[in-house]
Every structure is written in structure tokens, then in C-alpha cells.
Write a protein that holds these residues in place. Structure first.
Motif, PDB file in Angstrom:
ATOM      1  N   THR A 106      -3.535   3.377  -3.635  1.00  0.00           N
ATOM      2  CA  THR A 106      -3.550   3.646  -5.069  1.00  0.00           C
ATOM      3  C   THR A 106      -2.954   5.033  -5.265  1.00  0.00           C
ATOM      4  OG1 THR A 106      -5.753   4.605  -4.940  1.00  0.00           O
ATOM      5  CG2 THR A 106      -5.613   2.241  -5.400  1.00  0.00           C
ATOM      6  N   GLY A 107      -2.829   5.468  -6.455  1.00  0.00           N
ATOM      7  CA  GLY A 107      -2.380   6.826  -6.718  1.00  0.00           C
ATOM      8  C   GLY A 107      -0.877   6.988  -6.666  1.00  0.00           C
ATOM      9  N   ASP A 108      -0.481   8.239  -6.702  1.00  0.00           N
ATOM     10  CA  ASP A 108       0.917   8.635  -6.799  1.00  0.00           C
ATOM     11  C   ASP A 108       1.393   9.169  -5.453  1.00  0.00           C
ATOM     12  OD1 ASP A 108       3.387   9.706  -7.577  1.00  0.00           O
ATOM     13  OD2 ASP A 108       2.490  11.440  -8.546  1.00  0.00           O
ATOM     14  N   ALA A 109       2.474   8.603  -4.925  1.00  0.00           N
ATOM     15  CA  ALA A 109       2.995   9.001  -3.617  1.00  0.00           C
ATOM     16  C   ALA A 109       3.323  10.484  -3.563  1.00  0.00           C
ATOM     17  CB  ALA A 109       4.230   8.170  -3.278  1.00  0.00           C
ATOM     18  N   GLU A 112       0.389  12.803  -3.294  1.00  0.00           N
ATOM     19  CA  GLU A 112      -0.331  12.783  -2.020  1.00  0.00           C
ATOM     20  C   GLU A 112       0.460  13.401  -0.884  1.00  0.00           C
ATOM     21  OE1 GLU A 112      -3.407  12.329  -2.002  1.00  0.00           O
ATOM     22  OE2 GLU A 112      -3.556  11.415  -3.975  1.00  0.00           O
ATOM     23  N   ILE A 113       1.767  13.298  -0.885  1.00  0.00           N
ATOM     24  CA  ILE A 113       2.578  13.820   0.221  1.00  0.00           C
ATOM     25  C   ILE A 113       3.030  15.255  -0.033  1.00  0.00           C
ATOM     26  CG2 ILE A 113       4.628  13.430   1.664  1.00  0.00           C
ATOM     27  CD1 ILE A 113       2.283  11.364   1.967  1.00  0.00           C
ATOM     28  N   GLU A 114       3.320  15.619  -1.253  1.00  0.00           N
ATOM     29  CA  GLU A 114       3.749  16.997  -1.531  1.00  0.00           C
ATOM     30  C   GLU A 114       2.732  18.047  -1.079  1.00  0.00           C
ATOM     31  OE1 GLU A 114       5.086  17.430  -5.596  1.00  0.00           O
ATOM     32  OE2 GLU A 114       7.130  16.934  -5.014  1.00  0.00           O
ATOM     33  N   PRO A 115       1.428  17.838  -1.253  1.00  0.00           N
ATOM     34  CA  PRO A 115       0.486  18.857  -0.774  1.00  0.00           C
ATOM     35  C   PRO A 115       0.525  19.037   0.747  1.00  0.00           C
ATOM     36  CG  PRO A 115      -0.590  17.409  -2.346  1.00  0.00           C
ATOM     37  CD  PRO A 115       0.748  16.809  -2.041  1.00  0.00           C
ATOM     38  N   ILE A 116       0.806  17.960   1.474  1.00  0.00           N
ATOM     39  CA  ILE A 116       0.951  18.075   2.928  1.00  0.00           C
ATOM     40  C   ILE A 116       2.219  18.857   3.248  1.00  0.00           C
ATOM     41  CG2 ILE A 116       1.351  16.773   5.062  1.00  0.00           C
ATOM     42  CD1 ILE A 116      -0.491  14.579   3.857  1.00  0.00           C
ATOM     43  N   HIS A 151       3.473   7.623   1.821  1.00  0.00           N
ATOM     44  CA  HIS A 151       2.782   6.863   0.795  1.00  0.00           C
ATOM     45  C   HIS A 151       3.836   5.994   0.135  1.00  0.00           C
ATOM     46  CE1 HIS A 151       0.698   5.843  -2.915  1.00  0.00           C
ATOM     47  NE2 HIS A 151      -0.399   6.439  -2.492  1.00  0.00           N
ATOM     48  N   SER A 152       3.661   4.699   0.280  1.00  0.00           N
ATOM     49  CA  SER A 152       4.598   3.755  -0.333  1.00  0.00           C
ATOM     50  C   SER A 152       3.793   2.746  -1.133  1.00  0.00           C
ATOM     51  CB  SER A 152       5.432   3.055   0.741  1.00  0.00           C
ATOM     52  OG  SER A 152       4.623   2.167   1.488  1.00  0.00           O
ATOM     53  N   GLU A 153       4.489   1.783  -1.668  1.00  0.00           N
ATOM     54  CA  GLU A 153       3.811   0.736  -2.424  1.00  0.00           C
ATOM     55  C   GLU A 153       2.868  -0.075  -1.540  1.00  0.00           C
ATOM     56  OE1 GLU A 153       5.607  -2.848  -4.764  1.00  0.00           O
ATOM     57  OE2 GLU A 153       6.442  -0.975  -5.582  1.00  0.00           O
ATOM     58  N   THR A 154       3.205  -0.187  -0.258  1.00  0.00           N
ATOM     59  CA  THR A 154       2.443  -1.051   0.639  1.00  0.00           C
ATOM     60  C   THR A 154       1.550  -0.320   1.635  1.00  0.00           C
ATOM     61  OG1 THR A 154       4.289  -1.151   2.184  1.00  0.00           O
ATOM     62  CG2 THR A 154       4.158  -2.883   0.508  1.00  0.00           C
TER      63      THR A 154
END
Length: 172
Positions: A106-109, A112-116, A151-154
Motif C-alpha cells: 500500500t502507500g506511495d513508492a 517509502e524509497i526516498e527516505p532510504i 516499492h512497486s505495484e506488486t
């Protein structure tokens, strides 16, 4: 000037958490930190993960030098996460591997990845396309720390591999 306790309490509650020195750590970074603790063979990894709501299982390894863990948690904004951990001890080295998978994210890719990607302890690159956001990193000060995050759709995945010196003798 004398402050009454009720006024002080009101001011404390009205002050944003950031102004009080507390910042909200993004969920993806929290998940990564749990993986880092396990992969670096931190003795408090299990306890800290359980305090964060993870259910952790220790599984039998095929030798005294191999430990397996698995875990699960519903991570807000990401989805139901399953974690797999392998820690191997060698003379003078520890090999740690941690992978977290969310098969229905769920959520926005980007969120979730930009903070990493922004973490100073890692350097690398990210790619954003129609499928999601993907990152490949190494430790900024340790080329033997390898991190994939996407983080992808799947799927949402964090995969961390750490090879580090072990100062103590390998102890089962």
C-alpha cells in the motif's frame, strides 16, 4: 514571571513533536533498521523488533554457526510484511542477510524509497519509472554492506546483506 502548571502543560501539548526534538521516522526506514539490527548480529535485534510489533520466530540452523529468524508485521502505509533473516558466523567474519517482502503493498513508492535514499549511511542510486521506485545502495563507509529497496505495484522489498568483521571467536 511565574508559569502555572496548566499553562505549561498546554504549551507542551501544543508544541509540535519536531520542535521537541522528536521526528517521525518513515516506516520504510524503521523496517530497514530492524533488518540492520539482525544482519549486523545485534544482540538486541529480536527484543527491539518485538517492541516495534514484529512477531519473531527463531528457527533451527543446520550448524551452531548458522541462525535463522523469520518475522511478520502489518506495517502501516506499506502492508503485511514477512521477514527472513540468516546470520552465519565464520572465523573473523559475520555474514548477515535480511529480506522483508510485502506482496500487496500500500502507500506511495516515492514516499517509502526516498527516505532510504536520503540516509547518509548509504550511497547509491534510485530509478523511478511507471512500475515504481527502485534503489541499489552500498554502505557509505562500508562497501560490504549491500542494500536493495523497491516499492512497486506488486511488491515492497528491502534486502540487506552485511559482511563484517567479528572480533570475538565464532561462538555457537
Amino acid at each position: 514571571m511565574r508559569w502555572c502548571p496548566a499553562l505549561l502543560l498546554l504549551l507542551a501539548c501544543a508544541t509540535p513533536a519536531v520542535a521537541q526534538g522528536k521526528t517521525k521516522v518513515p516506516q520504510s526506514v524503521q523496517v530497514l533498521e530492524v533488518c540492520e539490527a539482525f544482519a549486523t548480529d545485534n544482540v538486541l535485534a529480536r527484543e527491539n523488533a518485538e517492541e516495534q510489533g514484529w512477531t519473531i520466530y527463531e528457527e533451527d540452523g543446520e550448524s551452531p554457526y548458522v541462525r535463522f529468524y523469520s518475522g511478520e508485521k502489518d506495517v502501516p502505509g506499506i502492508g503485511y510484511a514477512e521477514m527472513t533473516v540468516l546470520v552465519e558466523g565464520y572465523p573473523g567474519k559475520i555474514f548477515g542477510y535480511c529480506r522483508v517482502d510485502v506482496s500487496e503493498p500500500t502507500g506511495d513508492a516515492v514516499a517509502e524509497i526516498e527516505p532510504i535514499d536520503a540516509l547518509e549511511r548509504y550511497e547509491g542510486m534510485t530509478t523511478k519509472n511507471d512500475d515504481g521506485m527502485f534503489g541499489s545502495f552500498t554502505g557509505a563507509d562500508d562497501p560490504d554492506t549491500l542494500l536493495l529497496a523497491h516499492h512497486s505495484e506488486t511488491s515492497f522489498v528491502i534486502q540487506l546483506t552485511v559482511i563484517k568483521p567479528q572480533t570475538d571467536a565464532v561462538v555457537p
